[in-house]
Design an enzyme around this catalytic site. Sequence first.
Site, PDB file in Angstrom:
ATOM      1  CB  VAL A  49      80.879  86.484  -2.983  1.00 20.30           C
ATOM      2  CG1 VAL A  49      80.245  87.822  -3.296  1.00 20.30           C
ATOM      3  CG2 VAL A  49      79.916  85.607  -2.212  1.00 20.30           C
ATOM      4  CB  CYS A  50      85.652  84.003  -2.874  1.00 22.15           C
ATOM      5  SG  CYS A  50      86.560  84.441  -4.377  1.00 22.15           S
ATOM      6  N   PRO A  51      83.619  81.614  -1.791  1.00 22.58           N
ATOM      7  CG  PRO A  51      83.416  79.499  -0.739  1.00 22.58           C
ATOM      8  CD  PRO A  51      83.077  80.970  -0.563  1.00 22.58           C
ATOM      9  CB  THR A  80      84.043  82.983  -7.836  1.00 24.86           C
ATOM     10  OG1 THR A  80      84.997  82.868  -6.774  1.00 24.86           O
ATOM     11  CG2 THR A  80      83.201  84.235  -7.648  1.00 24.86           C
TER      12      THR A  80
END
Length: 82
Positions: free
Chosen positions: A15-17, A19
């Site tokens: 999941v971000c951040p 990624t």
Amino acid sequence: MTEKPNYSLDITGEVCPMTFVKTKLLVERMPSGEMVEVRLKGAEPLANVPRSLAELGHQIISTVREDGEGADGIHRLLVRKK
């Protein structure tokens, strides 16, 4: 896809951040001119990862949705390091 990547990275489970962090760490280790194919999933990584890499000067060659996936499904991003 006509060009063959030198590296591949699957961040579909991230999941971000994270990624972008994982993608950036790999790109930083790559020689200039080489390419990586990144598998990513979801609207947020699909918007943020290519944009952030382009802001760093890297070339986004293509973004292709995998067969059978919806708009927010798995995509393959091909990037050439500056």
